[in-house]
Design an enzyme around this catalytic site. Structure first.
Site, short mmCIF file in Angstrom:
data_model
loop_
_atom_site.label_atom_id
_atom_site.label_comp_id
_atom_site.label_asym_id
_atom_site.label_seq_id
_atom_site.Cartn_x
_atom_site.Cartn_y
_atom_site.Cartn_z
N TRP A 357 8.36 9.79 70.24
CA TRP A 357 9.21 10.42 69.21
C TRP A 357 9.79 11.74 69.71
CZ3 TRP A 357 7.00 14.04 65.02
CH2 TRP A 357 5.94 14.81 65.53
N ASP A 358 9.27 12.23 70.81
CA ASP A 358 9.72 13.51 71.38
C ASP A 358 11.25 13.56 71.46
OD1 ASP A 358 7.06 12.96 72.01
OD2 ASP A 358 7.06 14.18 73.81
N GLU A 492 -2.74 14.19 65.93
CA GLU A 492 -3.46 13.04 66.49
C GLU A 492 -4.98 13.18 66.48
OE1 GLU A 492 -1.39 12.76 70.23
OE2 GLU A 492 0.20 11.53 69.35
N LYS A 605 -4.49 19.04 65.75
CA LYS A 605 -4.04 19.12 67.14
C LYS A 605 -2.66 19.78 67.20
CE LYS A 605 -2.77 16.16 71.02
NZ LYS A 605 -2.38 14.81 71.41
N GLN A 606 -1.81 19.45 66.24
CA GLN A 606 -0.42 19.91 66.27
C GLN A 606 0.12 19.84 64.84
OE1 GLN A 606 0.08 16.12 68.66
NE2 GLN A 606 2.21 16.52 68.13
O1 IFM Z 1 4.56 12.59 71.45
C1 IFM Z 1 3.60 13.48 71.90
C2 IFM Z 1 2.54 13.61 70.82
O2 IFM Z 1 3.09 14.17 69.66
C3 IFM Z 1 1.41 14.46 71.29
N1 IFM Z 1 0.86 13.95 72.51
C4 IFM Z 1 1.83 13.85 73.58
C5 IFM Z 1 3.00 12.97 73.19
C6 IFM Z 1 4.03 12.92 74.31
O3 IFM Z 1 4.60 14.16 74.52
#
Ligand code: IFM
Length: 775
Positions: A357-358, A492, A605-606
């Site tokens: 999705w990046d 995640e 995590k984010q």
């Molecule tokens: O898409 C990301 C995800 O949000 C977090 N782990 C790494 C992936 C790739 O950059």
């Protein structure tokens, strides 16, 4: 040869001195490329511990490897230099001086190394390399060798090496086993993806053809070398072609070899002629190294005129921004709508070149406002892989199309289920469904910024409708509502959750957008709607179903909804405070925690809810955004490089400039300072794009909506001015933003443009700069 300038540090990145422990880092940093291919910055002659690689966008292969790889393609650098029979490399000779400089302005990597051979004589090797932006099939290398102390024989052997392998996995060793740089990569098992498909020379041009074993893609490389004087020999073997030049060089004399390499594949978009012919044609029409270099420089000049972003008063930040932009530019091919950008771009094997999705949420804004053609091509990939997305949906028991969490060439799911050591299970493959709504989000952003209705009513509508159908099938009834169970949001750390706020809200939004586009099509282009409906079997009642699904779906919609629970039951998870920060001032895992055991805690995590507010800011009041930011910021450990930039932007929107600068730094220097310790695997390209977003959308307060452009700059104290350009409806708006004033210029003929600066309307006439005082 243009020697490294040592002048403007904001336009270059420099390696001074040779340190083999840092070599893999520089290999990533010094990647040269042009969106079609990328080549890591390895030394031409390699060294023990080197991790070289050339990656051609879209060339994937699954043979011999449990997970599909972006193929480590034949190496076009492959060179050896000998002085009186001694190989000039970092181990066979003594390195007296070593300096490399990546010129960001034109994507050229310069090298200068002085070697000393055992009898004390010194020889200087200079090289210059680039992958042309003017002709994306062309790569160029110039090699110069100078005898500094005495005359001698110089041999330059240079060619294309087709014997390449991808890293597969590191076998299990005793816990805490660590290998030094010399052995580190040797220990890995490797995958084979290439077999030889012929080699030889015709009229002095060498041709090496290889084929990927599983995907059957032919890669043809044509090699043309020239030099003045010297004795030339050429050789081919099944997996290499090479030319060797022998010179007798006097003291102070320099010998030079120019090498042009044409690269063509059987998967190249819209290419009809056989790859070998096209590769040869590329080197023939290039017109020599100097002509190719000039064309490349001119192409880069045009790119930078639209893409540059500069901070007056802070050279280090300007360098970081230009470095990020450079890597973004060399990651995207505006001419190929069948490829996207992997999580590590074309700069390394990390994430095996897979697309996440990046691209849609992190990278797209940069391209949208600086290179809309590239943005369009990136969206093209999602249409190209729509058949794969339909298969993913069918495999999971629904209709419509569901995008894979990790995709490669076909759009089918390529995400591994286990970590490479087989110890830990990932659920991202099964559960990060939100990528499908993220694609819809990107489509609508592109359409609203560019006004490209042909796209929206063409490929865009087809994707929106097919993916809307997927959500209808995936939502489950729960009393009067609908719910989405067993998912993972962007955060995640938490799998198998129900009603992830990010996912549900974006699905709600997606379904509404799909219904609206359907209604517009029915009104404005009924024939196109009929054609599309026939081709995908769309029934008249389906848009009503999309709306009904959206309206029953549990999702936070109230703009003053307080702290949004990330998923059902999140508030009951154990609160584990973050108590330690690293040297970059970023959170450390609380004692006893790691990536795989935060499930029971409220650690993130984010950003998840914060990411939602970043994507849909207008759906939430500033007060709600602030409340959520403050709540979740304390719980986020930022173990994804996507995380800090989003916190910086949302932090700024809610008035937290203190954390924003810190998060900006973390994002901007993630690779230059290697602050995650894994830059050797490839560039964190999402972070590069996030850095651009923080500068422009964050500190520049730049926002674009269907009604126009808005700027509300609030620069950090150490920045004097921020300058960047944005592409807007076929023209460019240059912004030069200060603390107390802002200047704008509209470039391109046509009517005046109305923008908004610090909340007040400003009219831009083409070619007439306008200055606005801060209120
Ligand atoms: O898409 C990301 C995800 O949000 C977090 N782990 C790494 C992936 C790739 O950059």
């Amino acid at each position: 040869m243009n020697a490294p300038t040592r002048a403007d540090t904001t336009w270059s990145v420099v390696e001074d001195g040779w340190n083999p422990e840092r070599a893999n880092y520089f290999e990533t940093i010094f990647t040269v490329g042009n969106g079609r291919l990328g080549t890591r910055g390895s030394l031409e002659e390699r060294h023990t511990g080197a991790l070289p690689g050339t990656f051609v966008a879209g060339v994937y292969d699954a043979y011999d490897s449990p997970v599909i790889d972006l193929v480590n393609a034949p190496d076009w650098l492959d060179t050896e230099v000998f002085f009186d029979g001694v190989r000039l490399d970092t181990e066979s000779a003594r390195v007296v001086e070593h300096r490399r400089e990546l010129d960001l302005r034109c994507g050229v990597l310069h090298r200068e190394t002085v070697f000393e051979v055992p009898d004390g004589a010194r020889v200087r090797v200079r090289t210059e390399r680039f992958a042309s932006t003017a002709d994306r099939d062309l790569c160029c290398l110039r090699i110069e060798v100078s005898c500094l102390d005495r005359a001698g024989s110089v041999t330059v052997r240079t060619g294309v090496d087709g014997h390449r392998r991808n890293l597969e996995r590191l076998p299990t060793y005793r816990e805490a086993t660590a290998f030094g740089y010399e052995r580190k990569w040797d220990k890995w098992a490797r995958s084979t993806h290439l077999v030889s498909a012929g080699s030889g020379f015709v009229d002095g041009v060498g041709v090496l053809s290889s084929r990927t074993i599983d995907s059957g893609i032919e890669l043809a490389y044509a090699l043309a070398c020239t030099a003045e004087g010297g004795r030339r020999r050429q050789r081919s073997r099944h997996d290499a072609v090479e030319v060797e030049w022998g010179f007798q060089a006097g003291v102070g004399e320099t010998v030079r070899v120019d090498k042009l390499v044409g690269i063509a594949t059987s998967r190249d978009y819209r290419a009809l002629d056989p790859p070998r012919e096209r590769a040869v044609d590329t080197v023939v029409r290039a017109g020599g190294f100097d002509a190719a270099a000039a064309a490349n420089r001119a192409a880069w000049e045009r790119v930078w005129a639209e893409a540059d972003c500069e901070v007056v008063g802070n050279d280090r930040v300007t360098q970081a921004l230009r470095f990020a932009i450079y890597h973004l530019i060399i990651a995207a091919d505006p001419d190929d709508p069948t490829v996207s950008i992997g999580a590590k771009s074309l700069s390394g094997e990390g994430y095996r070149g897979h697309v996440f999705w990046d691209t849609e949420v992190m990278l797209l804004p940069f391209f949208l406002f600086t290179q809309p053609r590239a943005a369009r091509a990136l969206l093209g990939y999602r249409h190209h892989t729509l058949p794969g997305a339909r298969e993913v949906a069918a495999d999971n028991g629904t209709g419509g199309a569901r995008y894979a969490w990790e995709s490669a060439d076909t759009g089918r799911e390529e995400c591994p289920q286990y970590t490479p050591d087989g110890k830990d299970r990932f659920y991202t493959r099964e559960e990060e469904l939100h990528v499908t709504a993220d694609v819809a989000y990107a489509i609508m952003r592109y359409a609203s910024v560019t006004g490209d209705e042909d796209y929206l009513f063409g490929e865009g509508a087809e994707i929106l409708f097919e993916t809307a159908r997927f959500w209808v099938g995936r939502c489950e009834p729960d009393g009067d509502s609908l719910v989405i169970r067993t998912v993972m949001g962007p955060d995640e750390f938490h799998s198998h959750v129900d009603n992830n706020a990010f996912t549900n809200k974006l699905v709600h939004w997606h379904l509404h957008q799909a219904a609206e586009v359907y209604a517009r099509l029915a009104r404005e282009r009924p024939e196109r709607l009929r054609e599309l409906a026939d081709s995908i079997g769309l029934e008249d009642g389906e848009p009503g179903q999309w709306l009904a699904t959206a309206d029953r779906l549990r999702a936070p919609t109230d703009p003053d909804c307080g702290v949004i629970e990330q998923f059902d039951g999140y508030f009951e998870r154990e609160v584990v405070p973050i108590v330690e920060w690293d040297d970059n001032d970023m959170p450390l895992y609380p004692a006893g925690y790691n990536h795989f055991n935060c499930e029971t805690t409220s650690l993130l995590k984010q950003p998840d809810v914060v990411m939602l507010m970043h994507l849909l800011p207008d759906e939430y009041s500033v007060a709600t955004r602030r409340e959520n930011y403050e709540f979740y910021e304390q719980r986020t450990v930022h173990k994804s490089s996507l995380s800090p930039s989003i916190h910086a932007i949302v932090g700024l929107q809610v008035g937290d400039s203190r954390t924003a600068e810190r998060y900006f730094g973390r994002s901007a220097f993630v690779d230059l300072d290697d602050n995650q310790g894994n830059t050797e695997e490839g560039i964190h390209i999402a972070s590069a794009a996030g850095t651009w977003q923080v500068a422009t959308h964050g500190f520049g307060g730049f926002r674009a909506s269907a009604d126009g452009l808005h700027f509300a700059p609030a620069l950090p104290p150490s920045w004097e001015r921020l300058r960047f350009s944005v592409h807007w409806r076929g023209r460019t708006v240059r912004a030069d933003l200060g603390h107390r004033d802002a200047r704008f210029e509209l470039i391109g003929a046509g009517p005046a443009e109305q923008i908004e600066v610090w909340g007040s309307p400003v009219t831009l006439e083409p070619g007439t700069p306008v200055e606005v005082e801060a209120p």
